[in-house]
Scaffold this motif. Structure first.
Motif, PDB file in Angstrom:
ATOM      1  N   ARG A  23      20.388  52.943  43.964  1.00 37.48           N
ATOM      2  CA  ARG A  23      20.769  51.528  43.855  1.00 37.48           C
ATOM      3  C   ARG A  23      19.889  50.633  44.727  1.00 37.48           C
ATOM      4  O   ARG A  23      19.574  49.520  44.335  1.00 37.48           O
ATOM      5  CB  ARG A  23      22.233  51.333  44.252  1.00 37.48           C
ATOM      6  N   GLU A  24      19.497  51.127  45.887  1.00 37.98           N
ATOM      7  CA  GLU A  24      18.697  50.288  46.786  1.00 37.98           C
ATOM      8  C   GLU A  24      17.270  50.069  46.282  1.00 37.98           C
ATOM      9  O   GLU A  24      16.559  49.195  46.757  1.00 37.98           O
ATOM     10  CB  GLU A  24      18.662  50.864  48.210  1.00 37.98           C
ATOM     11  N   LYS A  25      16.840  50.840  45.283  1.00 41.10           N
ATOM     12  CA  LYS A  25      15.503  50.681  44.698  1.00 41.10           C
ATOM     13  C   LYS A  25      15.486  49.686  43.533  1.00 41.10           C
ATOM     14  O   LYS A  25      14.434  49.233  43.113  1.00 41.10           O
ATOM     15  CB  LYS A  25      14.972  52.029  44.195  1.00 41.10           C
ATOM     16  N   ILE A  26      16.655  49.344  42.999  1.00 39.85           N
ATOM     17  CA  ILE A  26      16.723  48.486  41.822  1.00 39.85           C
ATOM     18  C   ILE A  26      16.116  47.101  42.056  1.00 39.85           C
ATOM     19  O   ILE A  26      15.385  46.610  41.200  1.00 39.85           O
ATOM     20  CB  ILE A  26      18.159  48.415  41.277  1.00 39.85           C
ATOM     21  N   PRO A  27      16.358  46.435  43.201  1.00 37.34           N
ATOM     22  CA  PRO A  27      15.715  45.130  43.391  1.00 37.34           C
ATOM     23  C   PRO A  27      14.183  45.207  43.314  1.00 37.34           C
ATOM     24  O   PRO A  27      13.541  44.319  42.745  1.00 37.34           O
ATOM     25  CB  PRO A  27      16.173  44.691  44.779  1.00 37.34           C
ATOM     26  N   LEU A  36      21.194  43.005  39.017  1.00 35.18           N
ATOM     27  CA  LEU A  36      21.330  44.312  39.684  1.00 35.18           C
ATOM     28  C   LEU A  36      22.392  45.158  38.996  1.00 35.18           C
ATOM     29  O   LEU A  36      22.172  46.343  38.716  1.00 35.18           O
ATOM     30  CB  LEU A  36      21.678  44.123  41.157  1.00 35.18           C
ATOM     31  N   HIS A  37      23.551  44.547  38.715  1.00 36.58           N
ATOM     32  CA  HIS A  37      24.644  45.297  38.085  1.00 36.58           C
ATOM     33  C   HIS A  37      24.294  45.713  36.650  1.00 36.58           C
ATOM     34  O   HIS A  37      24.579  46.844  36.244  1.00 36.58           O
ATOM     35  CB  HIS A  37      25.935  44.489  38.111  1.00 36.58           C
ATOM     36  N   VAL A  38      23.675  44.811  35.901  1.00 32.35           N
ATOM     37  CA  VAL A  38      23.291  45.130  34.523  1.00 32.35           C
ATOM     38  C   VAL A  38      22.258  46.253  34.510  1.00 32.35           C
ATOM     39  O   VAL A  38      22.358  47.210  33.733  1.00 32.35           O
ATOM     40  CB  VAL A  38      22.758  43.870  33.797  1.00 32.35           C
ATOM     41  N   THR A  39      21.258  46.147  35.377  1.00 32.41           N
ATOM     42  CA  THR A  39      20.216  47.174  35.442  1.00 32.41           C
ATOM     43  C   THR A  39      20.795  48.520  35.859  1.00 32.41           C
ATOM     44  O   THR A  39      20.478  49.550  35.258  1.00 32.41           O
ATOM     45  CB  THR A  39      19.096  46.750  36.416  1.00 32.41           C
ATOM     46  N   ALA A  40      21.655  48.514  36.851  1.00 29.86           N
ATOM     47  CA  ALA A  40      22.298  49.763  37.280  1.00 29.86           C
ATOM     48  C   ALA A  40      23.108  50.369  36.135  1.00 29.86           C
ATOM     49  O   ALA A  40      23.081  51.585  35.913  1.00 29.86           O
ATOM     50  CB  ALA A  40      23.192  49.508  38.491  1.00 29.86           C
ATOM     51  N   GLY A  41      23.802  49.526  35.381  1.00 36.63           N
ATOM     52  CA  GLY A  41      24.568  50.014  34.235  1.00 36.63           C
ATOM     53  C   GLY A  41      23.685  50.637  33.169  1.00 36.63           C
ATOM     54  O   GLY A  41      24.019  51.690  32.610  1.00 36.63           O
ATOM     55  N   THR A  85      18.643  58.585  37.441  1.00 34.70           N
ATOM     56  CA  THR A  85      19.163  58.638  38.807  1.00 34.70           C
ATOM     57  C   THR A  85      18.299  57.779  39.730  1.00 34.70           C
ATOM     58  O   THR A  85      17.644  58.281  40.633  1.00 34.70           O
ATOM     59  CB  THR A  85      19.198  60.090  39.314  1.00 34.70           C
ATOM     60  N   VAL A  86      18.303  56.482  39.456  1.00 40.76           N
ATOM     61  CA  VAL A  86      17.555  55.546  40.291  1.00 40.76           C
ATOM     62  C   VAL A  86      18.478  55.098  41.420  1.00 40.76           C
ATOM     63  O   VAL A  86      19.567  54.577  41.162  1.00 40.76           O
ATOM     64  CB  VAL A  86      17.095  54.330  39.465  1.00 40.76           C
TER      65      VAL A  86
END
Length: 86
Positions: free
Chosen positions: A37-41, A21-26, A34-35
């Motif tokens: 954060r709650e959509k990343i999983p 999650l953290h790597v993808t958000a980074g 502008t994705v």
């Protein structure tokens, strides 16, 4: 299911998910995406499932058109994909 039987495995998988999650958000931040954060999983699940499906397909059954079709459905959704073709 195996993680339910083995708490240590469940713990390791939870850490792996947090890291992903953290790597993808980074990566999204670096690209200016502008994705939420709650959509990343859901994105990780979608991409992982797609990759597994393509990699485990019978030899010779995946080509550029198959991959393009999968990507179009992911990006536009089934309804958007159908509308784009009409």
């Amino acid at each position: 299911m195996e993680a339910a039987r083995r708490p240590v495995l469940a713990s390791v998988l939870a850490k792996l998910q947090d890291t992903a999650l953290h790597v993808t958000a980074g990566h999204h931040d670096k690209l200016g995406l502008t994705v939420p954060r709650e959509k990343i999983p859901a994105l990780i699940t979608l991409y992982g499932g797609t990759l597994f499906t393509l990699v485990s397909a019978p030899p010779g059954s995946v080509d550029r058109d198959v991959v393009r079709n999968v990507v179009q459905v992911i990006v536009y959704g089934c309804a958007g994909h159908i509308q784009r073709r009409l």
